[in-house]
Design an enzyme around this catalytic site. Structure first.
Site, PDB file in Angstrom:
ATOM      1  N   ASP A 143      47.753  30.076  18.598  1.00  0.00           N
ATOM      2  CA  ASP A 143      47.675  30.742  17.293  1.00  0.00           C
ATOM      3  C   ASP A 143      48.964  31.469  16.929  1.00  0.00           C
ATOM      4  O   ASP A 143      49.046  32.134  15.894  1.00  0.00           O
ATOM      5  CB  ASP A 143      46.489  31.719  17.273  1.00  0.00           C
ATOM      6  CG  ASP A 143      46.563  32.731  18.404  1.00  0.00           C
ATOM      7  OD1 ASP A 143      47.625  32.832  19.058  1.00  0.00           O
ATOM      8  OD2 ASP A 143      45.559  33.426  18.653  1.00  0.00           O
ATOM      9  N   ASP A 273      60.231  26.607  32.105  1.00  0.00           N
ATOM     10  CA  ASP A 273      60.467  27.149  30.763  1.00  0.00           C
ATOM     11  C   ASP A 273      60.464  28.675  30.776  1.00  0.00           C
ATOM     12  O   ASP A 273      60.734  29.297  29.750  1.00  0.00           O
ATOM     13  CB  ASP A 273      59.419  26.623  29.765  1.00  0.00           C
ATOM     14  CG  ASP A 273      57.993  26.885  30.235  1.00  0.00           C
ATOM     15  OD1 ASP A 273      57.641  26.414  31.332  1.00  0.00           O
ATOM     16  OD2 ASP A 273      57.239  27.566  29.518  1.00  0.00           O
ATOM     17  N   ASP A 283      59.684  36.498  30.148  1.00  0.00           N
ATOM     18  CA  ASP A 283      58.294  36.098  29.943  1.00  0.00           C
ATOM     19  C   ASP A 283      57.343  36.802  30.899  1.00  0.00           C
ATOM     20  O   ASP A 283      56.866  36.250  31.890  1.00  0.00           O
ATOM     21  CB  ASP A 283      58.126  34.568  30.063  1.00  0.00           C
ATOM     22  CG  ASP A 283      58.498  33.891  28.761  1.00  0.00           C
ATOM     23  OD1 ASP A 283      59.253  34.508  27.990  1.00  0.00           O
ATOM     24  OD2 ASP A 283      58.046  32.767  28.510  1.00  0.00           O
TER      25      ASP A 283
HETATM   26  P1  AMP Z   1      53.889  30.865  28.609  1.00  0.00           P
HETATM   27  O1  AMP Z   1      52.894  30.377  29.597  1.00  0.00           O
HETATM   28  O2  AMP Z   1      53.549  32.168  27.953  1.00  0.00           O
HETATM   29  O3  AMP Z   1      55.278  30.837  29.121  1.00  0.00           O
HETATM   30  O4  AMP Z   1      53.841  29.808  27.365  1.00  0.00           O
HETATM   31  C1  AMP Z   1      54.001  28.448  27.538  1.00  0.00           C
HETATM   32  C2  AMP Z   1      54.138  27.783  26.190  1.00  0.00           C
HETATM   33  O5  AMP Z   1      52.984  28.027  25.404  1.00  0.00           O
HETATM   34  C3  AMP Z   1      55.316  28.243  25.358  1.00  0.00           C
HETATM   35  O6  AMP Z   1      55.780  27.138  24.637  1.00  0.00           O
HETATM   36  C4  AMP Z   1      54.702  29.277  24.462  1.00  0.00           C
HETATM   37  O7  AMP Z   1      55.423  29.450  23.265  1.00  0.00           O
HETATM   38  C5  AMP Z   1      53.345  28.661  24.190  1.00  0.00           C
HETATM   39  N1  AMP Z   1      52.332  29.659  23.841  1.00  0.00           N
HETATM   40  C6  AMP Z   1      51.728  30.552  24.665  1.00  0.00           C
HETATM   41  N2  AMP Z   1      50.826  31.283  23.995  1.00  0.00           N
HETATM   42  C7  AMP Z   1      50.850  30.848  22.714  1.00  0.00           C
HETATM   43  C8  AMP Z   1      50.138  31.205  21.524  1.00  0.00           C
HETATM   44  N3  AMP Z   1      49.197  32.161  21.515  1.00  0.00           N
HETATM   45  N4  AMP Z   1      50.426  30.522  20.393  1.00  0.00           N
HETATM   46  C9  AMP Z   1      51.350  29.561  20.389  1.00  0.00           C
HETATM   47  N5  AMP Z   1      52.046  29.181  21.452  1.00  0.00           N
HETATM   48  C10 AMP Z   1      51.801  29.807  22.612  1.00  0.00           C
HETATM   49 MG    MG Z   2      56.996  31.253  28.432  1.00  0.00          MG
END
Ligand code: AMP
Ligand code: MG
Length: 517
Positions: A143, A273, A283
């Protein structure tokens, strides 16, 4: 406050710009491929300040009234909650890919982050990025939002890490909105502004190595050149820039992981990432600091196999560096014929990490000289701590006051000794430690000062963050602000904060932290 100072903050010539956007536009023209998508935040209703980092703003050289400034009818609150931009800001959501939990996940990208722009500050050129400002072309099923709970954790922990002297992205502001956001339960939205010289990750390089689009190799090369020229200028004249960059990132990452290990920090989601090309902690999700020392501690409830447990972090960093190396191979034509140079570069981690780690343990133990067995001395202490599940932070802090001029069993050493159920085992280790100290002519009082400057009294334990979150969710942000101030000086005893330096309460064990954020 002079107008010049104000102007440099809020905009205009020499104010906001975005070199990454310039590179993006250039690549689109020349190679038909971009670094992401220029994008605007999706406004949130009724934003308000939860926290703002006055000390970071001072480091940036910003005016004291940086939160009150308006420009062309746009307030600082609007900008830092993603509702509007100031002139010169060119927001972009960048595209990256990555390996998540060891598996190639394909395209990811800034699904809820927006790079607003960069600015020349008293702390050098810095990028400003919003997290939680709405959906982007890379949101996939998400979202685009971040909830107040996880945003408080990110805000506090990035400042806690900075306070500990660990390379990290910073947090400038935390704003909240009543906008409902669905996670396991309904929560509300928040936006964190993060600050760093660059938010580029290993995943950006992996993206252009594997996306298969025309012009991708050119974009990969351009990204390497960008990072070298702007962030590693000392590598500018290297004949093989990708290799030079790889070697430097290996060193930085080794240093970073050693720093994490030394304070018992578990990142929780070391996907490629989430690995910074500058060796910064980035992150903050389901991170945790060790309480009772368990080397296999898994801080992320979603990590059922313990891939990212505390003692796996160095291995995982190495794995991630291999992924970065693989991504750079398309720029190393000779490596396709003979992989030896890249394998050799990677092996550098096998010496760089233990070197960095041993240096950290030495400092934590207050040792000034180097002996070959120092690493063993530290590991034997850790083994003993693990056996007894001794609290990581408290043990090292109490060790500062260890008296090497009396027996280990002397009542003066009771505070540290009593942490171990097997007193004999501790006495044996303490005897070796005392001998080691005597060999270098260590003076207890001086060593204590040195050790207290690196062994923190306060780390952001889950229960502390949880208390701040619960209060914030009912509209009281005072605990967020108190913890921010406390953790900015984690090694200095602060009045009224005795409980923060103590053992975690029993209820802390019931806190589960997952990827949900
Ligand atoms: P993370 O695990 O937080 O490093 O996120 C992994 C991927 O998921 C990244 O591309 C983030 O931008 C995407 N992501 C995580 N949470 C959301 C969210 N609520 N809405 C959109 N993208 C998300
Ligand atoms: Mg991330």
């Amino acid at each position: 406050m002079s107008e010049i100072q104000r102007d440099s903050y809020r905009a205009q010539p020499g104010g906001w710009r975005n070199r990454l956007v310039s590179l993006h536009e250039q690549l689109q023209q020349q190679a038909g491929i971009g670094l992401g998508t220029p994008w605007q935040g999706d406004p949130v209703p009724a934003p308000s300040w939860v926290a703002y980092n006055a000390s970071l703003a001072r480091e940036l050289g910003w005016p004291a009234d940086w939160r009150q400034l308006q420009h062309e009818g746009v307030s600082a609150l609007d900008v830092w909650s993603g509702n509007a931009v100031w002139p010169g800001m060119k927001p972009i959501a960048t595209v990256y890919s990555g390996h998540q939990f060891g598996v190639w996940a394909g395209q990811l990208g800034d699904g809820r982050a927006l790079l607003l722009g960069e600015m020349d500050t008293a702390a050098g050129l810095q990028e400003f990025q919003l997290k939680g400002a709405g959906r982007t072309p890379y949101s996939r099923m998400g979202d685009g939002r971040a909830v107040l709970r996880s945003s408080i954790r990110e805000y506090l922990c990035s400042e806690a890490m900075h306070g500990l002297g660990i390379p990290t992205t910073r947090a400038l502001t935390l704003t909240a909105s009543p906008l409902p956001v669905r996670r396991e339960v309904m929560e509300t939205a928040a936006v964190v502004t993060r600050v760093a010289p660059s938010f580029l990750r290993f995943g950006h390089f992996e993206h252009f190595a594997y996306c298969g689009e025309a012009g991708a190799t050119q974009a990969l090369q351009a990204l390497v050149d960008f990072v070298v020229e702007h962030h590693y200028p000392e590598l500018k004249d290297e004949a093989d820039r990708p290799m030079a960059l790889l070697r430097t990132v290996i060193e930085r990452t080794a240093e970073l992981i050693a720093a994490w290990q030394s304070v018992g920090f578990c990142h929780g989601v070391m996907n490629t990432d989430n690995m910074s090309i500058l060796g910064l902690t980035i992150d903050y999700g389901p991170f945790g600091f060790l309480d009772g020392f368990d080397p296999e501690h898994i801080c992320n409830h979603s990590d059922s196999n313990g891939r990212y447990s505390w003692n796996n972090q160095p291995q995982v960093a190495y794995w991630n560096l291999r992924a970065l190396a693989n991504a750079l191979v398309p720029l190393m034509p000779e490596v396709k014929r003979d992989p030896a140079p890249v394998l050799e570069a990677l092996q550098q981690f096998e010496t760089a990490f233990p070197r960095a780690m041993t240096a950290r343990w030495r400092t934590k133990l207050g040792l000034l000289t180097e002996e070959v067995d120092d690493g063993r001395l530290a590991i034997d202490l850790l083994r003993l701590m693990a056996q007894h599940r001794v609290d990581f932070t408290i043990a090292f802090r109490r060790l500062c006051e260890f008296r090497s001029d009396v027996a280990a069993a002397d009542p003066l050493n009771a505070p540290i000794r009593d942490l171990f159920l097997d007193r004999d085992a501790f006495d044996q280790w303490a005897g070796r430690y005392a001998q080691r100290l005597h060999r270098e002519g260590s003076v207890d009082a001086e060593r204590c000062d040195r050790m207290q400057a690196v062994n923190p009294l306060y780390v952001l334990r889950n229960h502390m963050a949880e208390t701040a979150i619960r209060r914030a969710q009912s509209g009281d942000f005072s605990e967020v602000r108190r913890l921010e101030a406390l953790l900015q000086q984690p090694c200095q005893a602060q009045p009224g904060a005795e409980a923060d330096a103590g053992f975690p309460p029993t209820w802390a064990q019931s806190i589960e932290v997952s990827c949900s954020s």
